[in-house]
Design a protein around this motif. Structure first.
Motif, PDB file in Angstrom:
ATOM      1  N   ARG A  57      23.631  23.042  82.720  1.00 29.42           N
ATOM      2  CA  ARG A  57      23.701  21.545  83.699  1.00 29.42           C
ATOM      3  C   ARG A  57      25.114  21.393  83.780  1.00 29.42           C
ATOM      4  NH1 ARG A  57      19.331  18.480  84.699  1.00 29.42           N
ATOM      5  NH2 ARG A  57      20.729  17.264  85.203  1.00 29.42           N
ATOM      6  N   THR A  65      21.453  13.267  85.992  1.00 28.83           N
ATOM      7  CA  THR A  65      20.360  12.558  85.919  1.00 28.83           C
ATOM      8  C   THR A  65      20.035  11.856  86.039  1.00 28.83           C
ATOM      9  OG1 THR A  65      19.711  14.919  84.080  1.00 28.83           O
ATOM     10  CG2 THR A  65      17.586  13.266  85.249  1.00 28.83           C
ATOM     11  N   TYR A  67      16.253   9.637  87.886  1.00 32.48           N
ATOM     12  CA  TYR A  67      14.938   9.408  88.577  1.00 32.48           C
ATOM     13  C   TYR A  67      14.745   8.456  89.494  1.00 32.48           C
ATOM     14  CZ  TYR A  67      12.685  12.143  84.945  1.00 32.48           C
ATOM     15  OH  TYR A  67      12.633  13.176  83.253  1.00 32.48           O
ATOM     16  N   SER A 136      17.070   5.103  88.757  1.00 32.33           N
ATOM     17  CA  SER A 136      17.244   5.032  86.672  1.00 32.33           C
ATOM     18  C   SER A 136      18.299   5.989  86.275  1.00 32.33           C
ATOM     19  CB  SER A 136      15.778   4.920  85.910  1.00 32.33           C
ATOM     20  OG  SER A 136      15.574   3.403  86.477  1.00 32.33           O
ATOM     21  N   ILE A 137      19.019   6.079  85.987  1.00 34.72           N
ATOM     22  CA  ILE A 137      20.026   7.066  85.664  1.00 34.72           C
ATOM     23  C   ILE A 137      19.898   7.010  83.905  1.00 34.72           C
ATOM     24  CG2 ILE A 137      22.086   7.870  85.155  1.00 34.72           C
ATOM     25  CD1 ILE A 137      23.085   4.989  87.119  1.00 34.72           C
ATOM     26  N   SER A 138      19.618   8.777  83.536  1.00 38.18           N
ATOM     27  CA  SER A 138      19.659   8.975  82.818  1.00 38.18           C
ATOM     28  C   SER A 138      20.846   8.894  81.969  1.00 38.18           C
ATOM     29  CB  SER A 138      19.441  10.896  82.628  1.00 38.18           C
ATOM     30  OG  SER A 138      19.516  10.698  80.860  1.00 38.18           O
ATOM     31  N   MET A 139      20.580   8.336  81.005  1.00 40.62           N
ATOM     32  CA  MET A 139      22.166   8.017  79.793  1.00 40.62           C
ATOM     33  C   MET A 139      21.925   8.976  78.860  1.00 40.62           C
ATOM     34  SD  MET A 139      23.912   5.448  80.438  1.00 40.62           S
ATOM     35  CE  MET A 139      23.765   6.362  82.208  1.00 40.62           C
ATOM     36  N   GLU A 140      20.790   9.212  78.516  1.00 39.46           N
ATOM     37  CA  GLU A 140      20.561  10.024  77.539  1.00 39.46           C
ATOM     38  C   GLU A 140      19.518  10.896  76.879  1.00 39.46           C
ATOM     39  OE1 GLU A 140      20.608   7.765  73.301  1.00 39.46           O
ATOM     40  OE2 GLU A 140      20.519   9.280  72.491  1.00 39.46           O
ATOM     41  N   THR A 141      19.410  12.162  76.942  1.00 42.90           N
ATOM     42  CA  THR A 141      18.681  13.429  77.419  1.00 42.90           C
ATOM     43  C   THR A 141      17.869  13.481  75.789  1.00 42.90           C
ATOM     44  OG1 THR A 141      19.828  14.208  79.303  1.00 42.90           O
ATOM     45  CG2 THR A 141      17.575  15.210  78.034  1.00 42.90           C
ATOM     46  N   LEU A 142      17.246  12.757  74.992  1.00 46.08           N
ATOM     47  CA  LEU A 142      16.078  12.970  73.427  1.00 46.08           C
ATOM     48  C   LEU A 142      15.579  14.384  73.630  1.00 46.08           C
ATOM     49  CD1 LEU A 142      17.401  10.347  74.426  1.00 46.08           C
ATOM     50  CD2 LEU A 142      15.145   9.362  72.518  1.00 46.08           C
ATOM     51  N   LYS A 143      14.788  15.189  75.540  1.00 45.34           N
ATOM     52  CA  LYS A 143      13.980  15.864  75.153  1.00 45.34           C
ATOM     53  C   LYS A 143      14.090  16.973  76.298  1.00 45.34           C
ATOM     54  CE  LYS A 143      10.435  16.443  71.647  1.00 45.34           C
ATOM     55  NZ  LYS A 143       9.109  16.626  71.629  1.00 45.34           N
ATOM     56  N   ASP A 144      14.845  17.736  77.079  1.00 47.20           N
ATOM     57  CA  ASP A 144      14.481  18.979  78.148  1.00 47.20           C
ATOM     58  C   ASP A 144      14.279  19.461  78.054  1.00 47.20           C
ATOM     59  OD1 ASP A 144      14.333  18.394  80.819  1.00 47.20           O
ATOM     60  OD2 ASP A 144      16.375  18.207  81.349  1.00 47.20           O
ATOM     61  N   GLY A 145      13.013  20.059  78.335  1.00 50.93           N
ATOM     62  CA  GLY A 145      12.445  21.747  79.103  1.00 50.93           C
ATOM     63  C   GLY A 145      12.024  22.365  77.598  1.00 50.93           C
ATOM     64  N   ALA A 146      11.103  20.946  76.843  1.00 53.11           N
ATOM     65  CA  ALA A 146      10.804  21.471  75.535  1.00 53.11           C
ATOM     66  C   ALA A 146       9.597  22.569  75.149  1.00 53.11           C
ATOM     67  CB  ALA A 146      10.585  20.015  74.767  1.00 53.11           C
TER      68      ALA A 146
END
Lengths: 154, 154
Positions: A57, A65, A67, A136-146
């Motif tokens: 990205r 990211t 939402y 809502s803005i993503s501040m931290e991605t805990l999981k993505d495309g898991a």
DNA sequence: CGGCCATGCGCAAGGCGTTTGCGAGCATCG
DNA sequence: CGATGCTCGCAAACGCCTTGCGCATGGCCG
């Protein structure tokens, strides 16, 4: 009709589809040929929908990211189709679902920076009427495309 | 430093990473060798993060998508780490972001059926305290895993 | 209980795609 | 104007994937 080896293969391929068949073969304790045929079968029977690459990205210039939770102003099939068409035409929208509950639609946006959200926002409301939008803005991605869980597969 | 051909290659590979280099080559009007080197470069420079397979949700036994919007009861780094650990351990959670705004976290779940949401819900609240959770079921998927826009890439 | 059929494995050869070395063309820059 | 670097195309070599074949195993039926 999947056995333990098939599930393991799907799991491995989700993590790294670049693995060679010989690698996969000894991870599941199988000969190369048998493993090759397993994979062919998994594709033929539709377990493997397609192969793809996941891009970086940051490198791609869309690190942000956002939402968007949307409530519609109109509840008609005509409006729905119009909205779907609008969404389909915006490449920054990488995911979109129609939901039950308070929120009617959820959109996932891939953007160069937060401020760029406004561009997309205006592009959408210019074409369809919305009742309410909250971003809502993503501040931290805990999981993505898991990897999808493979244990429920029959 | 990407030119039009590189961007096109990334676009094509996102749609179908199973394309052979010879196919890709003439889609971008390039010789096979040149195309092969382009792809190697895109991988080496990190544009292509990894290769993967996308599995069929239905076949896998997890056709249902549910979004959980979560508000936390505690705002501490300790809680955040605990929450992240819990989420990481639940394979049905395929995506999770910490957000700005009213909602603190958003979770995307891949489930066998809607009722299964309760299992995950209980599994989470048994380990961390939440202030509020609202689940929305996806009724229709307009987009999912759509290719990232490639036009912002430098 | 014995024989038969189906299924899935391993081996080895064949085929095919990918990679790489090499020479040439073109643009940039001193 | 000549040198340098970059990228292309060609062709050969390499390696991997596929596939045909024989065999073992397990289930089913006579």
């Amino acid at each position: 009709m999947l056995d333990e080896r098939d599930r393991k293969l799907l799991e491995l391929l989700q993590c790294d589809a670049g693995l060679s068949v010989v690698d996969l073969a000894d991870r599941v304790a199988l000969s190369v040929s048998a493993c090759s045929r397993r994979i062919q079968r998994l594709e033929a029977e539709g377990y493997i929908a397609r192969r793809t690459v996941v891009l970086d990205r940051g490198r791609l210039g869309v690190p942000t990211t956002v939402y968007a939770l949307i409530r519609t102003a109109h509840h008609s099939s005509e409006w729905m189709e119009r909205f779907a068409a609008v969404i389909a035409d915006i490449p920054e929208v990488v995911e979109a679902h129609r939901l039950t509950g308070n929120v009617d639609y959820i959109l996932k946006l891939a953007l160069p920076r937060v401020e760029h959200y406004d561009v997309i926002y205006k592009k959408i409301i210019r074409k369809v009427e919305l009742f309410d939008v909250s971003a809502s803005i993503s501040m931290e991605t805990l999981k993505d495309g898991a990897p999808l869980p493979v244990d429920y597969a029959s």
